[in-house]
Write a protein that holds these residues in place. Sequence first.
Motif, short mmCIF file in Angstrom:
data_model
loop_
_atom_site.label_atom_id
_atom_site.label_comp_id
_atom_site.label_asym_id
_atom_site.label_seq_id
_atom_site.Cartn_x
_atom_site.Cartn_y
_atom_site.Cartn_z
N GLU A 85 -34.65 21.07 36.28
CA GLU A 85 -35.44 21.73 37.34
C GLU A 85 -34.64 22.69 38.20
O GLU A 85 -35.06 23.83 38.41
CB GLU A 85 -36.16 20.68 38.19
CG GLU A 85 -37.39 20.13 37.46
CD GLU A 85 -37.92 18.84 38.04
OE1 GLU A 85 -37.60 18.54 39.23
OE2 GLU A 85 -38.64 18.12 37.32
N PRO A 86 -33.45 22.29 38.69
CA PRO A 86 -32.67 23.28 39.47
C PRO A 86 -32.27 24.51 38.64
O PRO A 86 -32.17 25.61 39.18
CB PRO A 86 -31.44 22.49 39.93
CG PRO A 86 -31.45 21.20 39.22
CD PRO A 86 -32.83 20.95 38.73
N LEU A 87 -32.08 24.32 37.32
CA LEU A 87 -31.74 25.46 36.45
C LEU A 87 -32.92 26.41 36.34
O LEU A 87 -32.78 27.63 36.38
CB LEU A 87 -31.33 24.97 35.06
CG LEU A 87 -29.87 24.56 34.86
CD1 LEU A 87 -29.44 23.47 35.83
CD2 LEU A 87 -29.62 24.11 33.43
N GLN A 88 -34.12 25.80 36.24
CA GLN A 88 -35.34 26.60 36.17
C GLN A 88 -35.52 27.41 37.46
O GLN A 88 -35.89 28.59 37.41
CB GLN A 88 -36.55 25.67 35.95
CG GLN A 88 -37.87 26.39 35.76
CD GLN A 88 -37.90 27.27 34.53
OE1 GLN A 88 -37.75 26.79 33.41
NE2 GLN A 88 -38.05 28.58 34.73
N ALA A 89 -35.22 26.78 38.59
CA ALA A 89 -35.36 27.48 39.87
C ALA A 89 -34.39 28.66 39.95
O ALA A 89 -34.76 29.75 40.40
CB ALA A 89 -35.11 26.49 41.03
N LEU A 90 -33.17 28.44 39.48
CA LEU A 90 -32.18 29.53 39.49
C LEU A 90 -32.62 30.65 38.55
O LEU A 90 -32.55 31.84 38.89
CB LEU A 90 -30.80 28.99 39.08
CG LEU A 90 -29.67 30.02 38.98
CD1 LEU A 90 -29.46 30.75 40.30
CD2 LEU A 90 -28.36 29.35 38.54
N ALA A 91 -33.11 30.27 37.36
CA ALA A 91 -33.57 31.27 36.40
C ALA A 91 -34.72 32.09 36.98
O ALA A 91 -34.76 33.31 36.85
CB ALA A 91 -34.00 30.61 35.09
N SER A 92 -35.64 31.40 37.67
CA SER A 92 -36.78 32.10 38.28
C SER A 92 -36.30 33.08 39.34
O SER A 92 -36.79 34.21 39.42
CB SER A 92 -37.76 31.11 38.90
OG SER A 92 -38.24 30.24 37.91
N ALA A 93 -35.33 32.65 40.14
CA ALA A 93 -34.80 33.52 41.19
C ALA A 93 -34.15 34.76 40.60
O ALA A 93 -34.13 35.83 41.21
CB ALA A 93 -33.80 32.75 42.06
#
Lengths: 330, 283
Positions: free
Chosen positions: A227-235
């Motif tokens: 999940e934190p990786l997904q958030a970084l990718a989205s950013a």
Amino acid sequence: MSKTILVFAESRDGVLRRVALEALGAARRLAGKDGAVHAVLACSGGAAEEAAALLARGADVVHIADDPSLRAFAPEAYIAALGAAMAAVRPDALLLGHTSMGRELAPRVAAAFRAGHIADVTAIEASDDGGDVGFIRPLYAGKAFERRSFLPGHPWVITVRPNNLPAAEPEDAAERTGTVTALPFTVPPLYTAVRSLVRRTGGQLDLAEADVVVSGGRGVRSAAGFEPLQALASALGGAVGASRGACDAGYCDYALQIGQTGKVVTPQLYIACGISGAIQHLAGMSQSRVIVAINKDADAPIFGVADYGIVGDLFEVVPLLTSELQRVRS
Amino acid sequence: MLKIVVLLKQTFDTEEKIIVTPEGVDDRDAKFVINPYDEYALEEAIRQRELLGGQVIVVTCGPERSQEALRTALAIGADEAIRLDGSSLPDDSYSIASALAAVIEPLKPDLVLAGLFAVDSGSGSAALQVAERLGLPHASAVVKAAILSAAELDALPAAGTPLQAAGQRAERYALVERDVEGDTETVSIPLPALITAQQGLNEPRYPSLPGIMKAKRKPFRTVKASELFGGAGSAPLDSAAPRTVRTQLLPPPPRAAGKRIAGGPAEQAAALVELLRTEAKLL
């Protein structure tokens, strides 16, 4: 020496893929100043916008194959359309993206037209006089490269790897003239029945085309750890990938796997989180422009290929990175 | 009963370092394996034979050392092996596909299975060129496969309106799930057909000791390219002439040594964003 080049302008859900514009840019270069660039669009129900975009970016003629059989991907329908374009244009070379679709169409069209196929091209060496043209492509998933050329006497079929060649840019509209024409073709009796298509990627950016890839390994420890990786990718407007270790452990789908088996990616920015960097994984990402590694283990081999290394806990660093990015942006 | 041909290639073990020399890739001490994608193809062939009966024939195009990969395939469970002697063939997918097609055609297989691509040359071209030459439909990057009779296929509940209906009818079909850049597409194609295997199709088995013993007695033959194209009445040589040639072998471009970013997590995050903006000119 001027050439006639045909580009398969692949679109997805009615939108031209960037790799189509990259192939178009390569076609313009291969054609030479006096050469001709043709593009073929396969669609079901019109593609006027895509045709205009191709004309603005250097296509001289856009052939539109418009038929209900091109709505879903039955390879033989696409091959019939592409074959009709090949027969009408008689190009020196056909260019396609090295995508799921291009990888299926190129070998069959090459075999049907007695043409050679150079696949997964990452760079093109062409001299201005149009003499010997060299195609650079990776071997052993990027552990070596070869320069390959076509022998004379037959057409060329080339698939270009997404994200490696410069995309064709819009040219001065006043200087562009081109034509759009309907491409007649006979739909053969179809073999392939397409029963369903499940969008498991949720319409997300394809890994191979993403400018930024945030990737997780065993260090993410669970599916929720992504999940934190997904958030970084989205950013960053990027896509999420994974190492084989993370896939084998069941933290994510094999569709995300990057490596010698799995996908090979060459984004502008690759952020490896909790990935140790086995040689098979490095083969799938080491040609990325900038590589960041975040890992607890200071001796992890991933640091050997990283431009920027952070020794630390990804669960601390990644969320901080995301918020820092958002702070800088606002 | 199904007659299944599996195309396989012997490749470097993926653990191997690749050393580029002026004479080519140094393979003196290299360990060779069956191309990982071809292992999925072989496993699927054996499973389908176990379900439906029939025969699995493994075919490779390669140098003498590639016999070892075929022996392994026989030990895993293939019934018969054919090595097309690659030493007399140019290194070009067009030539190789034409020779492979000439080997496979007289076998009249119901199903041809191959890996999605080989991890060495990585083109993924030869198998589909073979399909075109043999006039077989194909399904690529398959992650799940079943062979069904026409009646079984018709009896399947339809998942809404098919996206694309097919006009060709046959006695048997392959119903497969394909990986399309992460999405999953379900298609059916009539047999005979060619299928390429994507990772996830199955879990390949290892050779067993009895399997290794049995493999020694299984039919194994070597075919020379000259036997395919040399004799009278055979395909004209042009049909196998190479279309491309390697002009140079290159090591990967070197990477500059990286920077370690020191400090606590917050400082590291801030420093990285700054470096990505200013030094790497990203973001």
